[in-house]
Write a protein that holds these residues in place. Structure first.
Motif, PDB file in Angstrom:
ATOM      1  N   CYS A  28      14.774  13.129   1.984  1.00 39.37           N
ATOM      2  CA  CYS A  28      14.625  12.554   3.321  1.00 39.37           C
ATOM      3  C   CYS A  28      15.267  11.172   3.339  1.00 39.37           C
ATOM      4  CB  CYS A  28      13.144  12.439   3.689  1.00 39.37           C
ATOM      5  SG  CYS A  28      12.862  11.808   5.367  1.00 39.37           S
ATOM      6  N   PRO A  29      16.048  10.851   4.377  1.00 41.08           N
ATOM      7  CA  PRO A  29      16.659   9.525   4.477  1.00 41.08           C
ATOM      8  C   PRO A  29      15.708   8.466   5.028  1.00 41.08           C
ATOM      9  CG  PRO A  29      17.339  10.866   6.326  1.00 41.08           C
ATOM     10  CD  PRO A  29      16.495  11.749   5.461  1.00 41.08           C
ATOM     11  N   LEU A  30      14.563   8.888   5.577  1.00 38.84           N
ATOM     12  CA  LEU A  30      13.578   7.943   6.096  1.00 38.84           C
ATOM     13  C   LEU A  30      12.547   7.617   5.015  1.00 38.84           C
ATOM     14  CD1 LEU A  30      14.853   9.172   8.721  1.00 38.84           C
ATOM     15  CD2 LEU A  30      12.630   8.787   9.812  1.00 38.84           C
ATOM     16  N   ARG A  31      11.885   6.493   5.195  1.00 39.80           N
ATOM     17  CA  ARG A  31      10.784   6.101   4.316  1.00 39.80           C
ATOM     18  C   ARG A  31       9.617   5.632   5.183  1.00 39.80           C
ATOM     19  NH1 ARG A  31      13.275   8.745   1.558  1.00 39.80           N
ATOM     20  NH2 ARG A  31      13.993   8.446  -0.586  1.00 39.80           N
ATOM     21  N   CYS A  32       9.080   6.563   5.957  1.00 41.22           N
ATOM     22  CA  CYS A  32       7.962   6.249   6.843  1.00 41.22           C
ATOM     23  C   CYS A  32       6.767   5.788   6.011  1.00 41.22           C
ATOM     24  CB  CYS A  32       7.580   7.473   7.675  1.00 41.22           C
ATOM     25  SG  CYS A  32       8.928   8.110   8.683  1.00 41.22           S
ATOM     26  N   GLY A 246       2.990   8.719  -9.116  1.00 41.32           N
ATOM     27  CA  GLY A 246       3.268   7.399  -9.668  1.00 41.32           C
ATOM     28  C   GLY A 246       3.829   6.445  -8.640  1.00 41.32           C
ATOM     29  N   MET A 247       3.485   6.652  -7.370  1.00 41.22           N
ATOM     30  CA  MET A 247       3.981   5.846  -6.256  1.00 41.22           C
ATOM     31  C   MET A 247       2.836   5.103  -5.595  1.00 41.22           C
ATOM     32  SD  MET A 247       6.418   8.839  -4.651  1.00 41.22           S
ATOM     33  CE  MET A 247       6.885   7.909  -3.168  1.00 41.22           C
ATOM     34  N   ASP A 248       3.153   4.008  -4.923  1.00 43.79           N
ATOM     35  CA  ASP A 248       2.170   3.269  -4.121  1.00 43.79           C
ATOM     36  C   ASP A 248       2.254   3.737  -2.670  1.00 43.79           C
ATOM     37  OD1 ASP A 248       1.326   1.659  -6.264  1.00 43.79           O
ATOM     38  OD2 ASP A 248       3.000   0.272  -5.945  1.00 43.79           O
ATOM     39  N   TYR A 249       1.095   3.833  -2.029  1.00 40.74           N
ATOM     40  CA  TYR A 249       1.060   4.198  -0.620  1.00 40.74           C
ATOM     41  C   TYR A 249       1.355   2.954   0.206  1.00 40.74           C
ATOM     42  CZ  TYR A 249      -0.673   6.169   3.779  1.00 40.74           C
ATOM     43  OH  TYR A 249      -0.796   6.604   5.075  1.00 40.74           O
ATOM     44  N   PRO A 250       2.458   2.925   0.942  1.00 38.08           N
ATOM     45  CA  PRO A 250       2.880   1.694   1.623  1.00 38.08           C
ATOM     46  C   PRO A 250       1.853   1.106   2.569  1.00 38.08           C
ATOM     47  CG  PRO A 250       4.678   3.279   1.592  1.00 38.08           C
ATOM     48  CD  PRO A 250       3.456   4.001   1.103  1.00 38.08           C
ATOM     49  N   LEU A 251       1.055   1.923   3.237  1.00 43.70           N
ATOM     50  CA  LEU A 251       0.102   1.383   4.198  1.00 43.70           C
ATOM     51  C   LEU A 251      -1.111   0.741   3.532  1.00 43.70           C
ATOM     52  CD1 LEU A 251       0.007   3.819   7.246  1.00 43.70           C
ATOM     53  CD2 LEU A 251       1.265   1.697   6.947  1.00 43.70           C
ATOM     54  N   ASP A 252      -1.227   0.878   2.210  1.00 47.44           N
ATOM     55  CA  ASP A 252      -2.313   0.203   1.483  1.00 47.44           C
ATOM     56  C   ASP A 252      -1.959  -1.241   1.186  1.00 47.44           C
ATOM     57  OD1 ASP A 252      -4.004   2.335   1.450  1.00 47.44           O
ATOM     58  OD2 ASP A 252      -3.441   3.044  -0.534  1.00 47.44           O
ATOM     59  N   LYS A 253      -0.685  -1.604   1.381  1.00 46.44           N
ATOM     60  CA  LYS A 253      -0.248  -2.961   1.049  1.00 46.44           C
ATOM     61  C   LYS A 253      -0.591  -3.936   2.171  1.00 46.44           C
ATOM     62  CE  LYS A 253       3.498  -1.422  -1.961  1.00 46.44           C
ATOM     63  NZ  LYS A 253       4.952  -1.461  -2.225  1.00 46.44           N
TER      64      LYS A 253
END
Length: 253
Positions: A28-32, A246-253
């Motif tokens: 996917c080219p997006l990173r929602c 092994g990724m961080d959930y962006p909305l937790d930041k």
């Protein structure tokens, strides 16, 4: 032609008309920031590790001779609690089509067709077009962000019987902030879709304080006019798979 998929969901009832089989393509080219399918972002197969099931026996760290294990540096087969899985497999378009056709037989006349989701199906457009050609006798649907060059978008929707397309944010700067890309291509492709006379529905995920604002929803309605429009509730479990990858959930930041 080879492509990469990460799931096939049978008996889907929210992915187009009727009871369908949904194929999830990787890449996917997006990173929602709210993406609930993070395993669909990269086109490469990925190791998923269920840490909550792990008893720290370290058996998976022993050397093995399985070819499929070598890219990940762990044995995928020895874990007593099945903590390790690989998300993503490469498939040939013709072979996948035959696999999908066999899954449709059991539903008979109740089968609605096939839906292509992701990730972003347009990211593997050549593979998708070949797969669609092998499945041309069935009703075909795509779930898409609409983010691609217009030539690719036209070629793909021409092969589809129904299109489900996201319009998430009307403000391009906010779209860039929350998805990693602006919305200009998406809005251009929406006009192509509207002019195509293909049946379609526009979807908007309701992300708290991001896409669910009155200003944004009214802006979307102003753009799409009388087009069919659905809103999708926020998935509270959206972040659950990130840790497994092994990724961080962006909305937790």
């Amino acid at each position: 032609m080879l492509g990469t998929i990460f799931d096939i969901k049978e008996m889907a009832v929210h992915d187009g008309p009727g009871i369908r089989t949904t194929v999830f393509l990787k890449g996917c080219p997006l990173r929602c920031k709210w993406c609930h399918n993070p395993e669909g972002l990269s086109i490469e197969p990925q190791l998923m590790y269920k840490q909550t099931c792990c008893i720290d026996c370290k058996l998976c760290q022993r050397e093995c001779d399985h070819e499929e294990c070598k890219p990940f540096g762990r044995c995928l087969h020895i874990c007593p609690n099945d903590c390790l899985t690989v998300s993503g497999r490469m498939v040939d378009a013709r072979s996948l089509a035959e696999e999908l056709k066999s899954s449709a037989v059991t539903l008979g006349e109740g089968f609605g067709g096939f839906t292509f989701s992701g990730g972003e199906p347009l990211f593997q457009s050549d593979f998708l077009l070949e797969l669609a050609e092998h499945l041309k006798d069935f009703d075909l649907c795509i779930e898409t962000s609409g983010y691609s060059d217009s030539k690719t978008f036209k070629r793909v929707i021409d092969k589809m019987d129904f299109i489900i397309m996201d319009i998430k944010l009307v403000n391009s700067k906010k779209h860039l902030e929350y998805t990693g890309v602006g919305n200009e291509l998406i809005l251009e492709n929406f006009e192509i879709l509207r002019a195509s006379k293909k049946p379609y529905v526009i979807r908007t995920p309701l992300i708290p304080n991001i896409t669910d604002t009155k200003e944004n929803l009214e802006g979307i309605k102003a753009i799409i006019g009388d087009s069919a429009h659905e809103t999708l509730p926020y998935n509270d479990m959206a972040g659950a798979k990130y840790k497994m990858l092994g990724m961080d959930y962006p909305l937790d930041k």
